[in-house]
Enzyme design. Structure first.
Site, PDB file in Angstrom:
ATOM      1  N   LYS A  13       0.831  -1.211   0.000  1.00 32.93           N
ATOM      2  CA  LYS A  13       0.000   0.000   0.000  1.00 32.93           C
ATOM      3  C   LYS A  13       0.865   1.261   0.000  1.00 32.93           C
ATOM      4  CE  LYS A  13      -1.926  -1.303   3.888  1.00 32.93           C
ATOM      5  NZ  LYS A  13      -1.245  -2.582   4.141  1.00 32.93           N
ATOM      6  N   ARG A  87      -9.546   0.769   9.157  1.00 31.09           N
ATOM      7  CA  ARG A  87      -8.994  -0.555   9.431  1.00 31.09           C
ATOM      8  C   ARG A  87     -10.000  -1.444  10.143  1.00 31.09           C
ATOM      9  NH1 ARG A  87      -3.392   0.526   8.936  1.00 31.09           N
ATOM     10  NH2 ARG A  87      -2.079  -1.253   9.397  1.00 31.09           N
ATOM     11  N   ARG A 126      11.808  -5.977   4.791  1.00 30.87           N
ATOM     12  CA  ARG A 126      11.661  -4.531   4.557  1.00 30.87           C
ATOM     13  C   ARG A 126      12.644  -3.729   5.416  1.00 30.87           C
ATOM     14  NH1 ARG A 126       5.979  -1.659   5.200  1.00 30.87           N
ATOM     15  NH2 ARG A 126       6.071  -2.660   7.235  1.00 30.87           N
ATOM     16  N   ARG A 159      11.887  -1.557  10.792  1.00 28.21           N
ATOM     17  CA  ARG A 159      10.799  -1.062  11.640  1.00 28.21           C
ATOM     18  C   ARG A 159      10.617  -2.005  12.825  1.00 28.21           C
ATOM     19  NH1 ARG A 159       5.576   0.484   7.960  1.00 28.21           N
ATOM     20  NH2 ARG A 159       4.487  -0.717   9.537  1.00 28.21           N
ATOM     21  N   ARG A 170       0.274  -8.863  13.536  1.00 27.96           N
ATOM     22  CA  ARG A 170      -0.338  -7.871  12.638  1.00 27.96           C
ATOM     23  C   ARG A 170      -1.253  -8.554  11.619  1.00 27.96           C
ATOM     24  NH1 ARG A 170       4.773  -5.121  10.393  1.00 27.96           N
ATOM     25  NH2 ARG A 170       3.346  -3.960   9.047  1.00 27.96           N
TER      26      ARG A 170
HETATM   27  P1  AP5 Z   1       4.920  -1.637   1.709  1.00 29.31           P
HETATM   28  O1  AP5 Z   1       4.548  -0.847   0.510  1.00 29.31           O
HETATM   29  O2  AP5 Z   1       5.717  -0.964   2.771  1.00 29.31           O
HETATM   30  O3  AP5 Z   1       3.609  -2.371   2.303  1.00 29.31           O
HETATM   31  P2  AP5 Z   1       2.372  -1.784   3.112  1.00 29.31           P
HETATM   32  O4  AP5 Z   1       1.159  -2.478   2.578  1.00 29.31           O
HETATM   33  O5  AP5 Z   1       2.368  -0.297   3.096  1.00 29.31           O
HETATM   34  O6  AP5 Z   1       2.735  -2.382   4.530  1.00 29.31           O
HETATM   35  P3  AP5 Z   1       2.715  -1.740   5.979  1.00 29.31           P
HETATM   36  O7  AP5 Z   1       3.434  -2.726   6.844  1.00 29.31           O
HETATM   37  O8  AP5 Z   1       3.243  -0.346   6.001  1.00 29.31           O
HETATM   38  O9  AP5 Z   1       1.214  -1.773   6.258  1.00 29.31           O
HETATM   39  P4  AP5 Z   1       0.576  -1.850   7.605  1.00 29.31           P
HETATM   40  O10 AP5 Z   1      -0.841  -1.671   7.198  1.00 29.31           O
HETATM   41  O11 AP5 Z   1       0.874  -3.042   8.421  1.00 29.31           O
HETATM   42  O12 AP5 Z   1       1.292  -0.698   8.415  1.00 29.31           O
HETATM   43  P5  AP5 Z   1       0.909   0.814   8.712  1.00 29.31           P
HETATM   44  O13 AP5 Z   1       2.122   1.612   8.568  1.00 29.31           O
HETATM   45  O14 AP5 Z   1      -0.315   1.220   7.976  1.00 29.31           O
HETATM   46  O15 AP5 Z   1       5.713  -2.943   1.216  1.00 29.31           O
HETATM   47  C1  AP5 Z   1       6.196  -3.903   2.129  1.00 29.31           C
HETATM   48  C2  AP5 Z   1       7.525  -4.486   1.600  1.00 29.31           C
HETATM   49  O16 AP5 Z   1       7.269  -5.176   0.384  1.00 29.31           O
HETATM   50  C3  AP5 Z   1       8.596  -3.425   1.274  1.00 29.31           C
HETATM   51  O17 AP5 Z   1       9.865  -3.915   1.595  1.00 29.31           O
HETATM   52  C4  AP5 Z   1       8.469  -3.232  -0.242  1.00 29.31           C
HETATM   53  O18 AP5 Z   1       9.694  -2.846  -0.818  1.00 29.31           O
HETATM   54  C5  AP5 Z   1       8.037  -4.628  -0.687  1.00 29.31           C
HETATM   55  N1  AP5 Z   1       7.163  -4.605  -1.851  1.00 29.31           N
HETATM   56  C6  AP5 Z   1       6.179  -3.719  -2.140  1.00 29.31           C
HETATM   57  N2  AP5 Z   1       5.588  -4.037  -3.309  1.00 29.31           N
HETATM   58  C7  AP5 Z   1       6.205  -5.164  -3.760  1.00 29.31           C
HETATM   59  C8  AP5 Z   1       6.045  -5.993  -4.914  1.00 29.31           C
HETATM   60  N3  AP5 Z   1       5.109  -5.721  -5.847  1.00 29.31           N
HETATM   61  N4  AP5 Z   1       6.851  -7.079  -5.033  1.00 29.31           N
HETATM   62  C9  AP5 Z   1       7.801  -7.381  -4.083  1.00 29.31           C
HETATM   63  N5  AP5 Z   1       8.020  -6.623  -2.991  1.00 29.31           N
HETATM   64  C10 AP5 Z   1       7.220  -5.531  -2.830  1.00 29.31           C
HETATM   65  O19 AP5 Z   1       0.477   0.713  10.270  1.00 29.31           O
HETATM   66  C11 AP5 Z   1       1.437   0.455  11.265  1.00 29.31           C
HETATM   67  C12 AP5 Z   1       0.752   0.456  12.632  1.00 29.31           C
HETATM   68  O20 AP5 Z   1       0.132   1.744  12.877  1.00 29.31           O
HETATM   69  C13 AP5 Z   1      -0.403  -0.543  12.808  1.00 29.31           C
HETATM   70  O21 AP5 Z   1       0.066  -1.836  13.167  1.00 29.31           O
HETATM   71  C14 AP5 Z   1      -1.191   0.120  13.947  1.00 29.31           C
HETATM   72  O22 AP5 Z   1      -0.565  -0.077  15.189  1.00 29.31           O
HETATM   73  C15 AP5 Z   1      -1.094   1.606  13.585  1.00 29.31           C
HETATM   74  N6  AP5 Z   1      -2.201   2.039  12.702  1.00 29.31           N
HETATM   75  C16 AP5 Z   1      -2.091   2.486  11.423  1.00 29.31           C
HETATM   76  N7  AP5 Z   1      -3.297   2.798  10.930  1.00 29.31           N
HETATM   77  C17 AP5 Z   1      -4.197   2.542  11.918  1.00 29.31           C
HETATM   78  C18 AP5 Z   1      -5.618   2.643  11.980  1.00 29.31           C
HETATM   79  N8  AP5 Z   1      -6.363   3.062  10.933  1.00 29.31           N
HETATM   80  N9  AP5 Z   1      -6.195   2.291  13.143  1.00 29.31           N
HETATM   81  C19 AP5 Z   1      -5.480   1.869  14.216  1.00 29.31           C
HETATM   82  N10 AP5 Z   1      -4.137   1.738  14.191  1.00 29.31           N
HETATM   83  C20 AP5 Z   1      -3.500   2.065  13.045  1.00 29.31           C
END
Ligand code: AP5
Length: 212
Positions: A13, A87, A126, A159, A170
Site C-alpha cells: 500500500k 482498518r 523490509r 521497523r 499484525r
Molecule cells: P509496503 O509498501 O511498505 O507495504 P504496506 O502495505 O504499506 O505495509 P505496511 O506494513 O506499512 O502496512 P501496515 O498496514 O501493516 O502498516 P501501517 O504503517 O499502515 O511494502 C512492504 C515491503 O514489500 C517493502 O519492503 C516493499 O519494498 C516490498 N514490496 C512492495 N511491493 C512489492 C512488490 N510488488 N513485489 C515485491 N516486494 C514488494 O500501520 C502500522 C501500525 O500503525 C499498525 O500496526 C497500527 O498499530 C497503527 N495504525 C495504522 N493505521 C491505523 C488505523 N487506521 N487504526 C489503528 N491503528 C493504526
C-alpha cells in the site's frame, strides 16, 4: 478521484501510494506514517501510539478517527489516497460521516491482495529510512549502499513492528478487523480487488486500471 487502499500488512500500500503521489500528484494520507511521525517527534499522540505500534495492535479508534478528521479537514481540494484507514468497521462508518460533513467522496476502495507467505517475506525483509521514510527490501529493492538511503543519505533501519513475532500478530489483527471491510465496500459497490503480486510497476498499472 479519491481512493482508499486497503489490504494486509505488506501488501504494498505504501509503495503504491508513493507511485500515485509522484505520477498522479495525489495527496498520500497514511495513518501508519502519521503515527510514526508523531512518535519520532515525541508528541503526546506518538507516545500514546507507541505501545500499539510496537505490538502490532490497532491504536484506539477514538485517537485514530480524530487524527484523520483533522487531516481531512485540512485537505486542499487535491485528490487523495487513504492508506491504512479505515482498518475496521467502526472506522469505516466514521469515515462515511466525516466525508459527508466535509462534502467529500471516496469513489473506490481498492483491495490489494497478496498471499500470507509472501507478506511475511516482504515484511521481514523490509527496511526503511529513519529520516525520509523511503522503503527498501533487502533482496528485492536494496539501497545502493547497504544501510544508507539512496534518496537522502539517512540511516536505513528495520521497523520495530517488522520483527517476525510482531508480523504474525499484525496479520491476525488484519484478518479479524480489516478483512471484513471487503464485504463492507462490496455492499456499497465501491470495492475493486487488485492482484498485488508481481513487479511494483505491474501492480501500479492494475491500480490505475481500477481507478479508470
Ligand atoms: P509496503 O509498501 O511498505 O507495504 P504496506 O502495505 O504499506 O505495509 P505496511 O506494513 O506499512 O502496512 P501496515 O498496514 O501493516 O502498516 P501501517 O504503517 O499502515 O511494502 C512492504 C515491503 O514489500 C517493502 O519492503 C516493499 O519494498 C516490498 N514490496 C512492495 N511491493 C512489492 C512488490 N510488488 N513485489 C515485491 N516486494 C514488494 O500501520 C502500522 C501500525 O500503525 C499498525 O500496526 C497500527 O498499530 C497503527 N495504525 C495504522 N493505521 C491505523 C488505523 N487506521 N487504526 C489503528 N491503528 C493504526
Amino acid at each position: 478521484m479519491n481512493i482508499l487502499l486497503f489490504g494486509p500488512p505488506g501488501a504494498g500500500k505504501g509503495t503504491q501510494s508513493e507511485l500515485l503521489k509522484s505520477q498522479l500528484k495525489m495527496t498520500h494520507i497514511s495513518t501508519g506514517d502519521l503515527f510514526r511521525y508523531a512518535l519520532k517527534n515525541q508528541t503526546p499522540l506518538g507516545i500514546e501510539a507507541k505501545k500499539y505500534l510496537d505490538a502490532g495492535q490497532l491504536v484506539p479508534d477514538s485517537v485514530t478517527i480524530d487524527m484523520v478528521r483533522d487531516v481531512l479537514g485540512r485537505i486542499d481540494g487535491n485528490s487523495f489516497i487513504l492508506d491504512g484507514f479505515p482498518r475496521n468497521i467502526a472506522q469505516a462508518d466514521s469515515l462515511e460521516e466525516m466525508l459527508k460533513v466535509l462534502g467529500l467522496k471516496v469513489e473506490k476502495a481498492i483491495f490489494v491482495a497478496v498471499p500470507p507467505n509472501e507478506l511475511v517475506e516482504r515484511l521481514s525483509g523490509r527496511r526503511v529510512c529513519e529520516k525520509c521514510g523511503a522503503t527498501y527490501h533487502i533482496s528485492a529493492m536494496p539501497p545502493r549502499v547497504e544501510g544508507v538511503c539512496d534518496r537522502c543519505g539517512g540511516k536505513v533501519i528495520q521497523r520495530s513492528d517488522d520483527r517476525r513475532e510482531v508480523i504474525e500478530d499484525r496479520i491476525k489483527v488484519y484478518e479479524q478487523n480489516t478483512r471484513p471491510l471487503k464485504d463492507y465496500y462490496r455492499e456499497k459497490g465501491r470495492l475493486v480487488e487488485v492482484d498485488g503480486r508481481g513487479e511494483t510497476e505491474e501492480v501500479f498499472l492494475r491500480i490505475k486500471k481500477a481507478m479508470a
